[in-house]
Motif scaffolding. Structure first.
Motif, PDB file in Angstrom:
ATOM      1  N   VAL A  41       0.889  -1.479   0.431  1.00  0.00           N
ATOM      2  CA  VAL A  41      -0.189   0.013   0.086  1.00  0.00           C
ATOM      3  C   VAL A  41       0.657   0.573   0.200  1.00  0.00           C
ATOM      4  O   VAL A  41       2.315   1.247   0.885  1.00  0.00           O
ATOM      5  CB  VAL A  41      -0.774  -0.017   1.450  1.00  0.00           C
ATOM      6  CG1 VAL A  41      -1.655   1.626   0.962  1.00  0.00           C
ATOM      7  CG2 VAL A  41      -2.398  -1.490   1.210  1.00  0.00           C
ATOM      8  N   PRO A  42       0.935   2.411  -1.107  1.00  0.00           N
ATOM      9  CA  PRO A  42       1.309   3.554  -0.662  1.00  0.00           C
ATOM     10  C   PRO A  42       1.227   4.387   0.188  1.00  0.00           C
ATOM     11  O   PRO A  42      -0.012   4.138   1.321  1.00  0.00           O
ATOM     12  CB  PRO A  42       0.734   4.349  -1.853  1.00  0.00           C
ATOM     13  CG  PRO A  42       0.171   3.202  -2.791  1.00  0.00           C
ATOM     14  CD  PRO A  42      -0.179   2.016  -1.777  1.00  0.00           C
ATOM     15  N   GLY A  47      -3.134   4.654   6.271  1.00  0.00           N
ATOM     16  CA  GLY A  47      -4.371   5.471   6.573  1.00  0.00           C
ATOM     17  C   GLY A  47      -5.769   5.076   6.689  1.00  0.00           C
ATOM     18  O   GLY A  47      -6.947   4.924   7.454  1.00  0.00           O
ATOM     19  N   ASP A  48      -5.753   4.910   5.407  1.00  0.00           N
ATOM     20  CA  ASP A  48      -6.975   4.124   4.779  1.00  0.00           C
ATOM     21  C   ASP A  48      -7.272   2.977   5.239  1.00  0.00           C
ATOM     22  O   ASP A  48      -8.613   2.245   5.553  1.00  0.00           O
ATOM     23  CB  ASP A  48      -7.638   4.766   3.037  1.00  0.00           C
ATOM     24  CG  ASP A  48      -7.507   6.101   3.188  1.00  0.00           C
ATOM     25  OD1 ASP A  48      -8.537   6.690   3.128  1.00  0.00           O
ATOM     26  OD2 ASP A  48      -6.691   6.403   2.155  1.00  0.00           O
ATOM     27  N   PRO A  69      -6.928 -10.036  16.566  1.00  0.00           N
ATOM     28  CA  PRO A  69      -7.185  -8.586  16.599  1.00  0.00           C
ATOM     29  C   PRO A  69      -6.137  -7.917  15.278  1.00  0.00           C
ATOM     30  O   PRO A  69      -5.402  -9.670  14.588  1.00  0.00           O
ATOM     31  CB  PRO A  69      -5.729  -8.047  17.307  1.00  0.00           C
ATOM     32  CG  PRO A  69      -5.183  -9.143  17.879  1.00  0.00           C
ATOM     33  CD  PRO A  69      -6.789 -10.164  18.056  1.00  0.00           C
ATOM     34  N   LEU A  70      -6.780  -7.504  14.159  1.00  0.00           N
ATOM     35  CA  LEU A  70      -6.360  -7.344  13.218  1.00  0.00           C
ATOM     36  C   LEU A  70      -6.062  -6.346  12.410  1.00  0.00           C
ATOM     37  O   LEU A  70      -6.277  -5.638  12.298  1.00  0.00           O
ATOM     38  CB  LEU A  70      -7.068  -8.261  11.912  1.00  0.00           C
ATOM     39  CG  LEU A  70      -7.339  -8.125  10.215  1.00  0.00           C
ATOM     40  CD1 LEU A  70      -6.256  -9.221  10.222  1.00  0.00           C
ATOM     41  CD2 LEU A  70      -8.397  -8.636  10.209  1.00  0.00           C
ATOM     42  N   THR A  71      -4.376  -6.092  12.321  1.00  0.00           N
ATOM     43  CA  THR A  71      -3.767  -4.026  12.445  1.00  0.00           C
ATOM     44  C   THR A  71      -3.542  -4.508  10.829  1.00  0.00           C
ATOM     45  O   THR A  71      -3.124  -5.552  10.522  1.00  0.00           O
ATOM     46  CB  THR A  71      -3.352  -4.329  13.267  1.00  0.00           C
ATOM     47  OG1 THR A  71      -1.785  -4.479  13.300  1.00  0.00           O
ATOM     48  CG2 THR A  71      -3.612  -3.852  14.465  1.00  0.00           C
ATOM     49  N   TYR A  72      -2.974  -3.427   9.990  1.00  0.00           N
ATOM     50  CA  TYR A  72      -2.446  -3.297   8.975  1.00  0.00           C
ATOM     51  C   TYR A  72      -0.897  -3.378   9.458  1.00  0.00           C
ATOM     52  O   TYR A  72      -1.363  -2.260   9.858  1.00  0.00           O
ATOM     53  CB  TYR A  72      -3.282  -2.129   8.113  1.00  0.00           C
ATOM     54  CG  TYR A  72      -2.103  -2.017   6.868  1.00  0.00           C
ATOM     55  CD1 TYR A  72      -2.356  -3.377   5.656  1.00  0.00           C
ATOM     56  CD2 TYR A  72      -0.871  -0.970   6.441  1.00  0.00           C
ATOM     57  CE1 TYR A  72      -1.496  -2.395   4.535  1.00  0.00           C
ATOM     58  CE2 TYR A  72      -0.025  -0.511   5.601  1.00  0.00           C
ATOM     59  CZ  TYR A  72      -0.254  -1.599   4.936  1.00  0.00           C
ATOM     60  OH  TYR A  72       0.327  -1.429   3.596  1.00  0.00           O
ATOM     61  N   GLN A  73       0.198  -3.821   8.399  1.00  0.00           N
ATOM     62  CA  GLN A  73       0.979  -3.980   8.282  1.00  0.00           C
ATOM     63  C   GLN A  73       1.643  -4.164   7.027  1.00  0.00           C
ATOM     64  O   GLN A  73       1.332  -4.829   5.959  1.00  0.00           O
ATOM     65  CB  GLN A  73       2.002  -4.891   9.269  1.00  0.00           C
ATOM     66  CG  GLN A  73       1.461  -4.599  10.664  1.00  0.00           C
ATOM     67  CD  GLN A  73       2.004  -5.998  11.564  1.00  0.00           C
ATOM     68  OE1 GLN A  73       2.974  -6.848  10.741  1.00  0.00           O
ATOM     69  NE2 GLN A  73       1.912  -5.607  13.044  1.00  0.00           N
ATOM     70  N   PRO A  74       2.554  -3.193   6.585  1.00  0.00           N
ATOM     71  CA  PRO A  74       3.088  -2.684   5.284  1.00  0.00           C
ATOM     72  C   PRO A  74       4.379  -4.444   4.865  1.00  0.00           C
ATOM     73  O   PRO A  74       4.722  -4.433   6.009  1.00  0.00           O
ATOM     74  CB  PRO A  74       3.985  -1.555   5.257  1.00  0.00           C
ATOM     75  CG  PRO A  74       3.278  -0.896   6.306  1.00  0.00           C
ATOM     76  CD  PRO A  74       2.718  -1.548   7.409  1.00  0.00           C
TER      77      PRO A  74
END
Length: 196
Positions: A41-42, A47-48, A69-74
């Motif tokens: 993800v750019p 944040g989106d 838990p589910l979080t976004y990690q590049p």
């Protein structure tokens, strides 16, 4: 990669969560990840994704089904996508399956309506029987034999036109059903005899 479409899908996913349409929210989030085309993800869009995943994981249905838990990690986009696809498939499967109690109650209601309809026919009340049979169809899911049962009951009561109506409904579901085709011919033959 279409950044505008990704943002729209993520926005719609959040809106779907607010409307308690969790399945659609997951579907839209999956679309957003797929639109990346396997890329990370750019920076300006991270944040989106974080916000969408935060809304998704705070949904009561997510907590009930997963709880983890589910979080976004590049760099972890592919793993998240696979997790969401599997969750979506699992939820779709549950949605399409009735639980045992629901199925049992539905079948009891279906049988009761058929029984009531036959009783009304014995009492010479074809309109009431039709009402009971119409109610039976509210509980119909895949018990195809109900069309033959209703048609035969009407036929035995001398209600050829009403019987034909049930046969036609059944033939809409299964146009090639031999039993219903035979019943249709019988109804038409008896109706023709009665009108002579």
């Amino acid at each position: 990669m279409n950044a505008r479409k990704i943002r729209e899908d993520l926005g719609r996913a959040k809106a779907s969560c607010q409307r308690r349409d969790f399945l659609r929210a997951i579907f839209l989030t999956i679309n957003a990840f797929k639109e990346l085309g396997g890329q990370t993800v750019p920076t300006d869009m991270r944040g989106d994704f974080r916000t969408a995943l935060s809304v998704l994981t705070s949904d009561p249905q997510y907590k009930k089904e997963c709880g983890q838990p589910l979080t976004y990690q590049p760099g972890k986009e592919r793993e998240l996508l696979i997790f969401l696809i599997n969750l979506y498939k699992e939820l779709r499967g549950q949605e399409n399956q009735e639980d045992y109690e629901t199925t049992l109650q539905r079948k009891i209601n279906l049988d009761r309506c058929l029984k009531d309809g036959k009783l009304f026919l014995k009492q010479g009340k074809p309109s009431e029987a039709d009402t009971s049979f119409a109610e039976a169809l509210k509980y119909y899911k895949n018990e195809f034999a109900v069309f033959s049962i209703m048609a035969k009951a009407m036929l035995e009561a001398g209600e050829y036109v009403r019987a034909l109506g049930h046969v036609r409904r059944g033939l809409k579901e299964r146009p090639e059903d031999a039993d219903l085709r035979r019943l249709a011919e019988e109804c038409l033959r008896l109706r023709a005899q009665a009108s002579r």
